[in-house]
Design a protein around this motif. Sequence first.
Motif, PDB file in Angstrom:
ATOM      1  N   LEU A  44      -1.091   1.199  -4.328  1.00 41.54           N
ATOM      2  CA  LEU A  44      -1.212   1.502  -2.894  1.00 41.54           C
ATOM      3  C   LEU A  44      -1.064   0.228  -2.065  1.00 41.54           C
ATOM      4  N   LEU A  45      -1.732  -0.815  -2.524  1.00 40.29           N
ATOM      5  CA  LEU A  45      -1.672  -2.076  -1.785  1.00 40.29           C
ATOM      6  C   LEU A  45      -0.252  -2.665  -1.795  1.00 40.29           C
TER       7      LEU A  45
ATOM      8  N   LEU B 282       0.021   8.929  -4.530  1.00 42.12           N
ATOM      9  CA  LEU B 282      -0.620   7.908  -3.686  1.00 42.12           C
ATOM     10  C   LEU B 282      -1.348   8.554  -2.514  1.00 42.12           C
ATOM     11  N   LEU B 285      -4.690   9.570  -3.729  1.00 40.85           N
ATOM     12  CA  LEU B 285      -5.597   8.416  -3.799  1.00 40.85           C
ATOM     13  C   LEU B 285      -6.044   8.003  -2.396  1.00 40.85           C
ATOM     14  N   ALA B 286      -5.120   8.055  -1.442  1.00 42.83           N
ATOM     15  CA  ALA B 286      -5.486   7.706  -0.067  1.00 42.83           C
ATOM     16  C   ALA B 286      -6.607   8.611   0.434  1.00 42.83           C
ATOM     17  N   ILE B 288      -8.782  10.208  -1.384  1.00 40.38           N
ATOM     18  CA  ILE B 288     -10.009   9.882  -2.131  1.00 40.38           C
ATOM     19  C   ILE B 288     -10.674   8.642  -1.522  1.00 40.38           C
ATOM     20  N   LEU B 289      -9.880   7.647  -1.218  1.00 42.39           N
ATOM     21  CA  LEU B 289     -10.449   6.417  -0.644  1.00 42.39           C
ATOM     22  C   LEU B 289     -11.076   6.689   0.722  1.00 42.39           C
ATOM     23  N   ALA B 329      -7.463  -1.583   0.987  1.00 41.63           N
ATOM     24  CA  ALA B 329      -6.970  -0.313   0.447  1.00 41.63           C
ATOM     25  C   ALA B 329      -7.281   0.843   1.399  1.00 41.63           C
ATOM     26  N   ALA B 333      -4.625   3.168   3.046  1.00 34.79           N
ATOM     27  CA  ALA B 333      -4.735   4.631   2.908  1.00 34.79           C
ATOM     28  C   ALA B 333      -4.460   5.311   4.248  1.00 34.79           C
ATOM     29  N   VAL B 336      -0.805   5.386   4.739  1.00 36.22           N
ATOM     30  CA  VAL B 336      -0.190   6.448   3.937  1.00 36.22           C
ATOM     31  C   VAL B 336      -0.428   7.804   4.606  1.00 36.22           C
ATOM     32  N   LEU B 393      -5.742  15.159   3.709  1.00 40.98           N
ATOM     33  CA  LEU B 393      -5.313  13.865   4.240  1.00 40.98           C
ATOM     34  C   LEU B 393      -4.600  14.029   5.583  1.00 40.98           C
TER      35      LEU B 393
END
Lengths: 64, 456
Positions: A44-45, B282, B285-286, B288-289, B329, B333, B336, B393
């Motif tokens: 992601l980063l 991704l 994950l975004a 989730i973060l 991150a 996120a 994203v 999201l």
Amino acid sequence: MSAPDQAANFIPAGLASLGIEADEVELAVISGAHQVFWPGIQQLLALDTRDVEPERNPDLSKAP
Amino acid sequence: MSALDLSLREQAAEIAAGDCDPADLLDETLARIEQRNPALNAVVETFPEHSREMLAAAPNGPLHGVPIVIKDEWPLPWRAQRFGAAELLEPTTPGESGPYRALRDAGAVIVGVGNMHELGAGSTGNVSVYGPARNPWNTERCPGGSSSGPASAVAGRLVAGAVGADGLGSIRFPAAYCGLTGLKPTFDRSAMDGHHMAPVTTLIVSGPLCADAADCRLLGSALHGEELAAGDASGLRIGVVRDVVSEDVTADVREACDAAIETLRAETGGEVQEISLPDLELSALAAILIINAESLNGTTPQQFNHLHPDISPLNRGVMKYRLLLPAAAIVQAQRVRTLMRRRLAALFEEVDVIAWPTIPAPAPPLESPVVEIPSGIHSADQANVRGAALANLTGIPAISAPVGFSGEGLPIALQLQAAWGRDELLLDAAEVLERGNERRWVESRPPLAEAEPTEV
């Protein structure tokens, strides 16, 4: 240094810097979570989002 | 047949017509919960006196006298929410929540509180301070989470409708595992007040879990505070994505979902288009973060040194790990999120709905919530979130509809996602799908929930 080794350093140091205590079970969970999420976080980063114009105060009930 | 075994809308119609006494229906519901709940652990608390008081004061709304279960995620005037946990970091208190008011004003009767995955942090429902809820299709299987109790209660026919919450798929997973229809509304379109995360969340919404789309429309209208009017799904443009969400699934799931998409196309006279939607993993994950960062919600690190000992070790560890997530991150996120919102806005110019399986594999065992899919053996949480998080999201609505059974007799579900504010279209499409498969999936019942007379 392998990912588990990095986690072995990063997690106790990170928690200690915040004054957070964790028992062995919690540390094992945190380490497991770190191993699951960290590769994705690195990906992601590394994602190039320089062309993505930020959305200021997005209204998530509507299209951007 | 007992009125208990009618659909939500039939219960409402019979009460409105004077053909069913809502006081009798309430008593029958309480009796059935007593009878069936020991096998399901779907309902963690009933409060007959409060339910009777609600009924006595119920206005002649669209849900007048209809018993409903609400997830342990909002306060009620007589009960604080526990979020499926021994304790929350910030104390909760009884009160009038948005979903409570929405149900009360529609005339509904809250008959019980539904179990849930501890702290909302799981797609399986196998961890809860109350013990796990169980899947009525196989009580050794996960009911799905985090709205495990609401789904188990409806699939077990304790009630005909329940209110859940969805932050990363928590309505759609249990709907899928239990063979129900579950609507995740457009962000901020349904009642959320009183939820302890309401002031900070950008992902969680309330929504209905019912047997079919028409019942979701009725209960969803109450939660939305406006009628979700029936429309026309003809000529539906269905987008499909060839990615892990549609391909890294079991053969049973793929076959049933492909067949359902074809049925939907044929019944609407529409078309199927293959579309491209990169970075789906991704984006999960975004989400989730972001939800983990929002869950910190003003807490201090010191509070994490005094977690209740009965919070599961898994969640104690996860809660502490949240504090180690890199700020960079979280910022990325959000980028994203913007990226995916723009991609979706462009895609929804070309298609009306995006379809892929709700879950990559049917309900796993409670004792070992892992799934085997083409890419290997994964925790169900890891596999499930990939297909669910996009809607949270980006804020778009999504619905999960039952479309078949696995070889083991466990439900399989298709997810449809639409543009912001098009919740009604998802209900229209789900109704077309039901008709196209002759309602065989929405009318299937697990053996323990076969219609039967209930003596009061």
